[in-house]
Design a protein around this motif. Structure first.
Motif, PDB file in Angstrom:
ATOM      1  N   LEU A   6      -0.314   3.963  -3.333  1.00 37.12           N
ATOM      2  CA  LEU A   6      -1.257   4.966  -3.808  1.00 37.12           C
ATOM      3  C   LEU A   6      -2.482   4.340  -4.467  1.00 37.12           C
ATOM      4  O   LEU A   6      -3.553   4.929  -4.454  1.00 37.12           O
ATOM      5  CB  LEU A   6      -0.567   5.914  -4.794  1.00 37.12           C
ATOM      6  CG  LEU A   6       0.496   6.833  -4.201  1.00 37.12           C
ATOM      7  CD1 LEU A   6       1.104   7.688  -5.291  1.00 37.12           C
ATOM      8  CD2 LEU A   6      -0.089   7.722  -3.122  1.00 37.12           C
ATOM      9  N   TYR A   7      -2.326   3.178  -5.057  1.00 39.19           N
ATOM     10  CA  TYR A   7      -3.448   2.525  -5.727  1.00 39.19           C
ATOM     11  C   TYR A   7      -4.500   2.097  -4.709  1.00 39.19           C
ATOM     12  O   TYR A   7      -4.192   1.483  -3.694  1.00 39.19           O
ATOM     13  CB  TYR A   7      -2.963   1.312  -6.521  1.00 39.19           C
ATOM     14  CG  TYR A   7      -4.093   0.505  -7.113  1.00 39.19           C
ATOM     15  CD1 TYR A   7      -4.842   1.003  -8.177  1.00 39.19           C
ATOM     16  CD2 TYR A   7      -4.422  -0.747  -6.596  1.00 39.19           C
ATOM     17  CE1 TYR A   7      -5.882   0.270  -8.715  1.00 39.19           C
ATOM     18  CE2 TYR A   7      -5.461  -1.483  -7.131  1.00 39.19           C
ATOM     19  CZ  TYR A   7      -6.189  -0.972  -8.189  1.00 39.19           C
ATOM     20  OH  TYR A   7      -7.226  -1.702  -8.707  1.00 39.19           O
ATOM     21  N   VAL A   8      -5.738   2.471  -4.976  1.00 39.33           N
ATOM     22  CA  VAL A   8      -6.855   2.088  -4.101  1.00 39.33           C
ATOM     23  C   VAL A   8      -7.717   1.101  -4.876  1.00 39.33           C
ATOM     24  O   VAL A   8      -8.347   1.486  -5.868  1.00 39.33           O
ATOM     25  CB  VAL A   8      -7.685   3.325  -3.694  1.00 39.33           C
ATOM     26  CG1 VAL A   8      -8.842   2.911  -2.795  1.00 39.33           C
ATOM     27  CG2 VAL A   8      -6.805   4.358  -3.008  1.00 39.33           C
ATOM     28  N   ALA A  49     -12.807  17.582 -10.706  1.00 36.43           N
ATOM     29  CA  ALA A  49     -11.881  16.581 -10.147  1.00 36.43           C
ATOM     30  C   ALA A  49     -12.360  16.115  -8.775  1.00 36.43           C
ATOM     31  O   ALA A  49     -12.306  14.917  -8.462  1.00 36.43           O
ATOM     32  CB  ALA A  49     -10.478  17.164 -10.053  1.00 36.43           C
ATOM     33  N   LEU A  50     -12.851  17.049  -7.963  1.00 34.79           N
ATOM     34  CA  LEU A  50     -13.356  16.686  -6.630  1.00 34.79           C
ATOM     35  C   LEU A  50     -14.610  15.821  -6.739  1.00 34.79           C
ATOM     36  O   LEU A  50     -14.801  14.884  -5.950  1.00 34.79           O
ATOM     37  CB  LEU A  50     -13.662  17.955  -5.822  1.00 34.79           C
ATOM     38  CG  LEU A  50     -12.444  18.774  -5.382  1.00 34.79           C
ATOM     39  CD1 LEU A  50     -12.874  20.101  -4.776  1.00 34.79           C
ATOM     40  CD2 LEU A  50     -11.586  17.982  -4.391  1.00 34.79           C
ATOM     41  N   LEU A  51     -15.478  16.107  -7.720  1.00 35.10           N
ATOM     42  CA  LEU A  51     -16.699  15.319  -7.910  1.00 35.10           C
ATOM     43  C   LEU A  51     -16.395  13.934  -8.468  1.00 35.10           C
ATOM     44  O   LEU A  51     -17.149  12.983  -8.233  1.00 35.10           O
ATOM     45  CB  LEU A  51     -17.655  16.057  -8.849  1.00 35.10           C
ATOM     46  CG  LEU A  51     -18.281  17.347  -8.288  1.00 35.10           C
ATOM     47  CD1 LEU A  51     -19.089  18.062  -9.359  1.00 35.10           C
ATOM     48  CD2 LEU A  51     -19.148  17.043  -7.069  1.00 35.10           C
ATOM     49  N   LEU A  52     -15.304  13.818  -9.224  1.00 39.60           N
ATOM     50  CA  LEU A  52     -14.923  12.521  -9.792  1.00 39.60           C
ATOM     51  C   LEU A  52     -14.427  11.547  -8.721  1.00 39.60           C
ATOM     52  O   LEU A  52     -14.517  10.327  -8.898  1.00 39.60           O
ATOM     53  CB  LEU A  52     -13.848  12.701 -10.864  1.00 39.60           C
ATOM     54  CG  LEU A  52     -14.331  13.152 -12.245  1.00 39.60           C
ATOM     55  CD1 LEU A  52     -13.140  13.489 -13.135  1.00 39.60           C
ATOM     56  CD2 LEU A  52     -15.184  12.067 -12.893  1.00 39.60           C
ATOM     57  N   HIS A  53     -13.892  12.081  -7.629  1.00 43.45           N
ATOM     58  CA  HIS A  53     -13.360  11.216  -6.577  1.00 43.45           C
ATOM     59  C   HIS A  53     -14.416  10.244  -6.031  1.00 43.45           C
ATOM     60  O   HIS A  53     -14.183   9.036  -5.989  1.00 43.45           O
ATOM     61  CB  HIS A  53     -12.728  12.049  -5.456  1.00 43.45           C
ATOM     62  CG  HIS A  53     -11.313  12.440  -5.735  1.00 43.45           C
ATOM     63  ND1 HIS A  53     -10.964  13.352  -6.710  1.00 43.45           N
ATOM     64  CD2 HIS A  53     -10.142  12.023  -5.182  1.00 43.45           C
ATOM     65  CE1 HIS A  53      -9.645  13.480  -6.745  1.00 43.45           C
ATOM     66  NE2 HIS A  53      -9.125  12.687  -5.822  1.00 43.45           N
ATOM     67  N   ALA A  62      -9.091  11.239   0.353  1.00 47.86           N
ATOM     68  CA  ALA A  62      -8.140  10.939  -0.727  1.00 47.86           C
ATOM     69  C   ALA A  62      -7.740  12.222  -1.447  1.00 47.86           C
ATOM     70  O   ALA A  62      -6.562  12.444  -1.752  1.00 47.86           O
ATOM     71  CB  ALA A  62      -8.757   9.955  -1.708  1.00 47.86           C
ATOM     72  N   ALA A  63      -8.723  13.085  -1.719  1.00 48.16           N
ATOM     73  CA  ALA A  63      -8.429  14.362  -2.375  1.00 48.16           C
ATOM     74  C   ALA A  63      -7.562  15.239  -1.478  1.00 48.16           C
ATOM     75  O   ALA A  63      -6.613  15.879  -1.945  1.00 48.16           O
ATOM     76  CB  ALA A  63      -9.731  15.077  -2.725  1.00 48.16           C
ATOM     77  N   THR A 108      -3.594   8.019 -10.658  1.00 46.85           N
ATOM     78  CA  THR A 108      -2.678   7.177  -9.882  1.00 46.85           C
ATOM     79  C   THR A 108      -3.429   6.229  -8.951  1.00 46.85           C
ATOM     80  O   THR A 108      -3.064   5.060  -8.823  1.00 46.85           O
ATOM     81  CB  THR A 108      -1.729   8.066  -9.049  1.00 46.85           C
ATOM     82  OG1 THR A 108      -1.076   8.978  -9.910  1.00 46.85           O
ATOM     83  CG2 THR A 108      -0.689   7.229  -8.334  1.00 46.85           C
ATOM     84  N   MET A 109      -4.476   6.746  -8.300  1.00 47.65           N
ATOM     85  CA  MET A 109      -5.197   5.927  -7.327  1.00 47.65           C
ATOM     86  C   MET A 109      -6.113   4.886  -7.962  1.00 47.65           C
ATOM     87  O   MET A 109      -6.564   3.973  -7.289  1.00 47.65           O
ATOM     88  CB  MET A 109      -6.002   6.829  -6.384  1.00 47.65           C
ATOM     89  CG  MET A 109      -5.129   7.569  -5.387  1.00 47.65           C
ATOM     90  SD  MET A 109      -6.059   8.534  -4.184  1.00 47.65           S
ATOM     91  CE  MET A 109      -6.416  10.015  -5.117  1.00 47.65           C
TER      92      MET A 109
END
Length: 199
Positions: A6-8, A49-53, A62-63, A108-109
């Protein structure tokens, strides 16, 4: 990649933040979203949250990957709330869950598993007086995390064998092979721990 895939890797501000700060922020934000009990607050949190990605070097895929497993649960929750005659509550609860999962996925990512385990080991140190060994807490968490891909792999292998045999309409036939595979993996892990002197 981490052991659970999961880590990117990246160098974004999200990656550079300490694990403790990210978990504390996650706890505070999710608590605020739930306490507000407001649809617009929950929707704003989903949008944030979507903008933070992208700011963390993560694309829309990823989202989508984070949300996909949640969709069946959201559908059931929404259907239950609608049948109970509370459509606004259905929208609010689904938005709250989506926001919480997206933000958790973001943490997590952008956080290595080793950092997370080190944090939990530090947090468990005050429990020494009660006979708790912090390194065992970290080991327990590591084994729990490692079990996630093991279970997914066992399910995938069972499903592939199910399809290869031309079976259709009887998904319950996959359950026993999955359980057997997990028991074998658990036995192998137990033997490996015993061989290293970990009782």
């Amino acid at each position: 990649m981490s052991m659970i895939g999961l880590y990117v890797p990246g160098t974004s501000p999200g990656h550079r933040l300490p694990a403790g700060a990210k978990l504390l922020a996650l706890l505070a934000v999710v608590t605020a979203i739930v306490a507000a009990a407001n649809l617009w607050v929950a929707l704003a949190a989903v949008l944030a949250a979507l903008l933070l990605h992208p700011l963390c070097g993560l694309g829309p895929r990823a989202a989508a990957r984070t949300l996909r497993p949640l969709l069946p649960f959201l559908a059931v929750i929404a259907a239950f709330q609608v049948l109970a005659g509370d459509g606004p509550a259905a929208a609010r609860v689904c938005a709250q869950l989506a926001a919480a999962v997206l933000l958790s996925g973001l943490v997590t990512m952008t956080t290595r598993v080793s950092e997370m385990l080190a944090l939990f080991e530090r947090l468990a140190r005050p429990l020494r007086f009660a006979g708790v060994r912090p390194e065992r807490v970290a080991l327990l968490l590591a084994l729990t995390i490692r079990s996630i891909p093991m279970a997914a792999s066992a399910w995938r292998a069972s499903r592939e064998a199910y399809i290869a045999r031309g079976l259709r309409g009887r998904p319950h036939l996959m359950v026993v092979p999955v359980i057997v595979g997990l028991i074998r993996s658990a036995e192998a892990m137990g033997e490996a721990l015993t061989a290293r002197g970990i009782d």
